[in-house]
Motif scaffolding. Structure first.
Motif, PDB file in Angstrom:
ATOM      1  N   ASP A   1       6.790   7.309   0.286  1.00 46.28           N
ATOM      2  CA  ASP A   1       5.387   7.029  -0.024  1.00 46.28           C
ATOM      3  C   ASP A   1       4.603   8.332  -0.014  1.00 46.28           C
ATOM      4  O   ASP A   1       4.159   8.804   1.038  1.00 46.28           O
ATOM      5  N   ARG A   2       4.427   8.921  -1.167  1.00 51.09           N
ATOM      6  CA  ARG A   2       3.749  10.213  -1.261  1.00 51.09           C
ATOM      7  C   ARG A   2       2.282  10.113  -0.876  1.00 51.09           C
ATOM      8  O   ARG A   2       1.711  11.062  -0.341  1.00 51.09           O
ATOM      9  N   LYS A   3       1.667   8.970  -1.163  1.00 55.09           N
ATOM     10  CA  LYS A   3       0.248   8.803  -0.831  1.00 55.09           C
ATOM     11  C   LYS A   3       0.031   8.919   0.678  1.00 55.09           C
ATOM     12  O   LYS A   3      -0.846   9.659   1.132  1.00 55.09           O
ATOM     13  N   ILE A   4       0.818   8.184   1.444  1.00 50.41           N
ATOM     14  CA  ILE A   4       0.666   8.212   2.894  1.00 50.41           C
ATOM     15  C   ILE A   4       1.119   9.554   3.450  1.00 50.41           C
ATOM     16  O   ILE A   4       0.534  10.078   4.406  1.00 50.41           O
ATOM     17  N   GLN A   5       2.136  10.148   2.842  1.00 48.62           N
ATOM     18  CA  GLN A   5       2.599  11.462   3.271  1.00 48.62           C
ATOM     19  C   GLN A   5       1.482  12.490   3.130  1.00 48.62           C
ATOM     20  O   GLN A   5       1.234  13.299   4.031  1.00 48.62           O
ATOM     21  N   SER A   6       0.780  12.438   1.998  1.00 48.57           N
ATOM     22  CA  SER A   6      -0.343  13.353   1.770  1.00 48.57           C
ATOM     23  C   SER A   6      -1.503  13.043   2.702  1.00 48.57           C
ATOM     24  O   SER A   6      -2.163  13.953   3.221  1.00 48.57           O
ATOM     25  N   LEU A   7      -1.741  11.752   2.957  1.00 46.46           N
ATOM     26  CA  LEU A   7      -2.861  11.338   3.806  1.00 46.46           C
ATOM     27  C   LEU A   7      -2.660  11.810   5.243  1.00 46.46           C
ATOM     28  O   LEU A   7      -3.610  12.263   5.895  1.00 46.46           O
ATOM     29  N   ILE A   8      -1.439  11.727   5.736  1.00 47.34           N
ATOM     30  CA  ILE A   8      -1.148  12.170   7.106  1.00 47.34           C
ATOM     31  C   ILE A   8      -1.468  13.650   7.264  1.00 47.34           C
ATOM     32  O   ILE A   8      -2.043  14.081   8.274  1.00 47.34           O
ATOM     33  N   LYS A   9      -1.130  14.451   6.274  1.00 43.27           N
ATOM     34  CA  LYS A   9      -1.388  15.892   6.336  1.00 43.27           C
ATOM     35  C   LYS A   9      -2.882  16.187   6.283  1.00 43.27           C
ATOM     36  O   LYS A   9      -3.378  17.074   6.974  1.00 43.27           O
ATOM     37  N   LYS A  10      -3.613  15.435   5.445  1.00 43.26           N
ATOM     38  CA  LYS A  10      -5.050  15.682   5.304  1.00 43.26           C
ATOM     39  C   LYS A  10      -5.827  15.281   6.556  1.00 43.26           C
ATOM     40  O   LYS A  10      -6.799  15.924   6.938  1.00 43.26           O
ATOM     41  N   VAL A  11      -5.400  14.199   7.197  1.00 50.69           N
ATOM     42  CA  VAL A  11      -6.158  13.647   8.319  1.00 50.69           C
ATOM     43  C   VAL A  11      -5.810  14.335   9.639  1.00 50.69           C
ATOM     44  O   VAL A  11      -6.561  14.235  10.606  1.00 50.69           O
ATOM     45  N   GLU A  12      -4.694  15.059   9.665  1.00 46.08           N
ATOM     46  CA  GLU A  12      -4.281  15.686  10.923  1.00 46.08           C
ATOM     47  C   GLU A  12      -5.391  16.540  11.513  1.00 46.08           C
ATOM     48  O   GLU A  12      -5.630  16.523  12.718  1.00 46.08           O
ATOM     49  N   PHE A  13      -6.102  17.274  10.652  1.00 49.93           N
ATOM     50  CA  PHE A  13      -7.235  18.063  11.137  1.00 49.93           C
ATOM     51  C   PHE A  13      -8.458  17.780  10.275  1.00 49.93           C
ATOM     52  O   PHE A  13      -8.459  18.020   9.063  1.00 49.93           O
ATOM     53  N   LEU A  14      -9.500  17.261  10.922  1.00 54.99           N
ATOM     54  CA  LEU A  14     -10.779  17.024  10.253  1.00 54.99           C
ATOM     55  C   LEU A  14     -11.811  17.932  10.912  1.00 54.99           C
ATOM     56  O   LEU A  14     -12.129  17.758  12.094  1.00 54.99           O
ATOM     57  N   PRO A  15     -12.352  18.911  10.189  1.00 57.11           N
ATOM     58  CA  PRO A  15     -13.294  19.854  10.799  1.00 57.11           C
ATOM     59  C   PRO A  15     -14.649  19.208  11.064  1.00 57.11           C
ATOM     60  O   PRO A  15     -14.974  18.147  10.507  1.00 57.11           O
ATOM     61  N   PHE A  16     -15.427  19.846  11.918  1.00 58.20           N
ATOM     62  CA  PHE A  16     -16.809  19.418  12.099  1.00 58.20           C
ATOM     63  C   PHE A  16     -17.586  19.720  10.820  1.00 58.20           C
ATOM     64  O   PHE A  16     -17.180  20.545   9.991  1.00 58.20           O
TER      65      PHE A  16
ATOM     66  N   GLY B   1      -7.964   8.912  -2.132  1.00 61.59           N
ATOM     67  CA  GLY B   1      -8.101   7.547  -2.622  1.00 61.59           C
ATOM     68  C   GLY B   1      -8.541   6.554  -1.577  1.00 61.59           C
ATOM     69  O   GLY B   1      -8.621   5.350  -1.857  1.00 61.59           O
ATOM     70  N   VAL B   2      -8.851   7.015  -0.361  1.00 64.17           N
ATOM     71  CA  VAL B   2      -9.342   6.111   0.683  1.00 64.17           C
ATOM     72  C   VAL B   2     -10.834   5.879   0.478  1.00 64.17           C
ATOM     73  O   VAL B   2     -11.607   6.819   0.336  1.00 64.17           O
ATOM     74  N   ARG B   3     -11.236   4.626   0.444  1.00 59.41           N
ATOM     75  CA  ARG B   3     -12.642   4.266   0.267  1.00 59.41           C
ATOM     76  C   ARG B   3     -13.272   4.034   1.647  1.00 59.41           C
ATOM     77  O   ARG B   3     -12.623   3.473   2.534  1.00 59.41           O
ATOM     78  N   VAL B   4     -14.516   4.443   1.803  1.00 61.49           N
ATOM     79  CA  VAL B   4     -15.218   4.236   3.071  1.00 61.49           C
ATOM     80  C   VAL B   4     -16.621   3.716   2.793  1.00 61.49           C
ATOM     81  O   VAL B   4     -17.164   3.903   1.699  1.00 61.49           O
ATOM     82  N   ILE B   5     -17.200   3.075   3.796  1.00 58.38           N
ATOM     83  CA  ILE B   5     -18.587   2.623   3.724  1.00 58.38           C
ATOM     84  C   ILE B   5     -19.188   2.734   5.122  1.00 58.38           C
ATOM     85  O   ILE B   5     -18.545   2.386   6.119  1.00 58.38           O
ATOM     86  N   ASP B   6     -20.389   3.236   5.205  1.00 59.99           N
ATOM     87  CA  ASP B   6     -21.090   3.342   6.476  1.00 59.99           C
ATOM     88  C   ASP B   6     -21.349   1.946   7.033  1.00 59.99           C
ATOM     89  O   ASP B   6     -21.677   1.017   6.296  1.00 59.99           O
ATOM     90  N   LEU B   7     -21.173   1.782   8.349  1.00 62.79           N
ATOM     91  CA  LEU B   7     -21.351   0.476   8.980  1.00 62.79           C
ATOM     92  C   LEU B   7     -22.736  -0.099   8.712  1.00 62.79           C
ATOM     93  O   LEU B   7     -22.891  -1.314   8.530  1.00 62.79           O
ATOM     94  N   ARG B   8     -23.768   0.743   8.630  1.00 66.48           N
ATOM     95  CA  ARG B   8     -25.120   0.256   8.396  1.00 66.48           C
ATOM     96  C   ARG B   8     -25.249  -0.395   7.020  1.00 66.48           C
ATOM     97  O   ARG B   8     -25.867  -1.458   6.882  1.00 66.48           O
TER      98      ARG B   8
ATOM     99  N   GLY C   1      -5.573   3.210   4.251  1.00 69.34           N
ATOM    100  CA  GLY C   1      -4.786   3.695   3.121  1.00 69.34           C
ATOM    101  C   GLY C   1      -3.565   2.832   2.864  1.00 69.34           C
ATOM    102  O   GLY C   1      -3.255   2.502   1.711  1.00 69.34           O
ATOM    103  N   ILE C   2      -2.860   2.457   3.911  1.00 68.56           N
ATOM    104  CA  ILE C   2      -1.656   1.633   3.770  1.00 68.56           C
ATOM    105  C   ILE C   2      -1.993   0.248   3.249  1.00 68.56           C
ATOM    106  O   ILE C   2      -1.306  -0.295   2.366  1.00 68.56           O
ATOM    107  N   LEU C   3      -3.061  -0.352   3.770  1.00 64.04           N
ATOM    108  CA  LEU C   3      -3.427  -1.723   3.424  1.00 64.04           C
ATOM    109  C   LEU C   3      -4.369  -1.807   2.231  1.00 64.04           C
ATOM    110  O   LEU C   3      -4.774  -2.906   1.838  1.00 64.04           O
TER     111      LEU C   3
END
Length: 537
Positions: free
Chosen positions: A334-349, A189-196, A122-124
């Motif tokens: 930085d509101r984006k990173i502030q929001s991201l920290i809160k969202k990522v703190e807990f990721l459910p199964f 707004g974080v983009r991801v792609i599966d390693l495969r 997110g930062i980079l």
């Protein structure tokens, strides 16, 4: 320790010394020839022939002397690494910039690293390559407090090799197959792609081959993967516009982030340093500095311009008033990173795991219960059994004295000690006292575990995430081929959910990341999330 600039400087000086030595030899040799005022034509011809031969030998010999700097430049060409050709980076990968890292240790550590990777991406402003869930301790970092860890390059090689092993064995399971990351991807707004997907596009290996038993060591695809792994692991150094490998680790660096903050704080000494006794005993000269990750690796830097940014470990933890490797906190600027920290703190199964744990708690235990997470065999924990049991004994004594507590008291036991070895321990005493206590546990061959394994394999959540548009037919073929024949650690995941539902409380092992994970789940009321809402996310 030296940074990349110092390394390049040393290599240049060394190369310069070699050059000076070669030219000095030439000058010395020239002065050794006797000078004569009168020479015959035959002697001139002889001298000319010898000189010509000497020059030829010199240039031939010099051309064979390896130059460290020129070898790195040569590797940046498309001949050595065709993955770095401009058409691959700009057309196939659509000019995106990626972040790859090397997780390690057990699942809880790997999940912690994944969260840190989301911050970094997110930062980079990079697309995060989502790794597989590695086998427990198949890759081990070492000890940051003791300054004894694998180098980033070594751990990248280990993670790459193990990932390929998982693919060949049909046991590849993405982190996104286990943890629900949909809320982070959709709203942050974080983009991801599966390693495969990433490997298939970058390395030019067909997905059908990548996810099948055709991936033999003699196949061209396997050789392509070896070359690609060499690239991503930085075996041959950084490559212009293609790869930048972060070689700073917890021995020298604590990554921080302070958007528009005080630049004077960047590069200052961290509060945790190796003490003098450790320096003398282990002959180490590490100095830990706090560095701003965006100023060092973001836009406008050398690392910021390359297509792939490769980290080693991204594990961190509090230690002696500081953090071992990453210290990124909420920044009001930085509101984006502030929001991201809160969202990522807990990721459910993912729903399949969450629902299985809830069913076990409500349909099998069928009563208020206490959860006891007892780590007794692994690492440092095997030497602290008495302390581990002490908390459970105290809690059960307290519950026994409460008049409102019904008998027997139900206890769900989550432990690495096999039930056949409970004899002679406090667990054995509890199991015999059936009038006051009823123990519950989960086994790897229980129906709920086997059923959840099948559901996870069929769901294939990880393959739903990819920031690069792909052909629909290709995606369908991939999902059919990339079907794991085995999903590991499901017992652990379900146990954590069950413990989050324990209404009589939770007793965990001090220092265990599994206990920390359960405590976090309980703080976020993971068990109270509606099954329907979870499934629809």
């Amino acid at each position: 320790p030296t940074n990349n600039g110092e390394i390049k400087k040393n290599r240049t000086l060394k190369t310069g010394k070699n050059m000076d030595a070669i030219f000095n030899l030439r000058r010395t040799s020239a002065r050794q020839w006797p000078i004569r005022k009168k020479q015959t034509s035959k002697s001139r011809i002889f001298l000319f022939s010898v000189s010509l031969f000497a020059v030829f030998i010199f240039f031939f010999t010099y051309s064979e002397i390896p130059n460290p700097m020129s070898s790195i430049s040569a590797l940046s060409g498309s001949v050595q690494f065709p993955q770095c050709r401009s058409e691959i980076l700009t057309r196939t990968l659509l000019g995106q910039k990626f972040l790859w890292y090397a997780p390690h240790s057990g699942f809880s550590n790997q999940l912690s690293e994944f969260k840190n990777a989301v911050f970094m991406a997110g930062i980079l402003n990079r697309t995060l390559v989502v790794p597989p869930v590695l086998d427990h301790h198949s890759v081990v970092l070492g000890s940051c407090p003791k300054f004894r860890v694998l180098s980033p390059s070594e751990i990248r090689v280990s993670v790459w090799n193990h990932s390929i092993e998982l693919l060949r064995a049909g046991r590849y399971v993405s982190m996104a197959d286990i943890v629900d990351i949909s809320s982070v991807v959709s709203s942050s707004g974080v983009r991801v792609i599966d390693l495969r997907y990433f490997v298939s596009l970058l390395c030019g290996v067909d997905m059908e081959t990548l996810c099948s038993s055709k991936l033999s060591e003699q196949s061209p695809s396997h050789k392509a993967l070896e070359q690609c792994g060499s690239l991503l692991s930085e075996v041959h150094g950084n490559l212009d516009n293609c790869l930048y490998a972060v070689d700073e680790d917890c021995r020298t660096t604590v990554w921080t982030y302070n958007k528009n903050g005080d630049s004077d704080s960047d590069g200052r000494l961290d509060s945790f340093q190796p003490d003098e006794k450790m320096k003398k005993k282990k002959k180490m000269f590490f100095v830990r500095r706090r560095r701003d990750v965006y100023k060092s690796l973001g836009d406008g830097t050398v690392a910021g311009s390359v297509a792939i940014l490769a980290f080693g470990s991204l594990f961190t933890a509090p230690y002696k008033g500081s953090q071992l490797y990453i210290d990124i906190r909420e920044s009001p600027r930085d509101r984006k990173i502030q929001s991201l920290i809160k969202k990522v703190e807990f990721l459910p199964f993912v729903p399949e795991i969450t629902n299985a744990g809830k069913r076990l708690a409500s349909d099998t235990i069928k009563a208020p219960f206490l959860c006891a997470q007892l780590r007794l065999l692994d690492g440092q924990f095997k030497n602290h059994r008495e302390n581990t049991f002490a908390g459970l004994i105290q809690k059960l004594e307290s519950l026994s004295q409460e008049k409102k507590t019904r008998r027997p008291i139900h206890v769900f036991v989550m432990t690495d000690l096999a039930e056949s070895n409970w004899t002679g321990t406090y667990l054995g005493d509890l199991s015999r006292n059936s009038s006051n206590f009823k123990l519950h546990s989960l086994k790897e061959q229980d129906e709920v575990v086997l059923q959840t394994q099948q559901e996870l394999a069929s769901a294939r959540h990880g393959q739903k995430f990819g920031s690069i548009p792909m052909n629909l037919d290709t995606t369908k073929k991939t999902q059919n081929r990339c079907y794991p024949r085995e999903v590991s650690n499901v017992q652990l995941y379900i146990e954590e959910v069950v413990c989050s539902c324990a209404s009589l409380g939770f007793i965990g092992t001090a220092g265990s990341t599994i206990a920390d994970s359960v405590i976090l789940m309980r703080r976020f009321n993971a068990c109270s999330i509606s099954r329907i809402q979870t499934a629809l996310r």
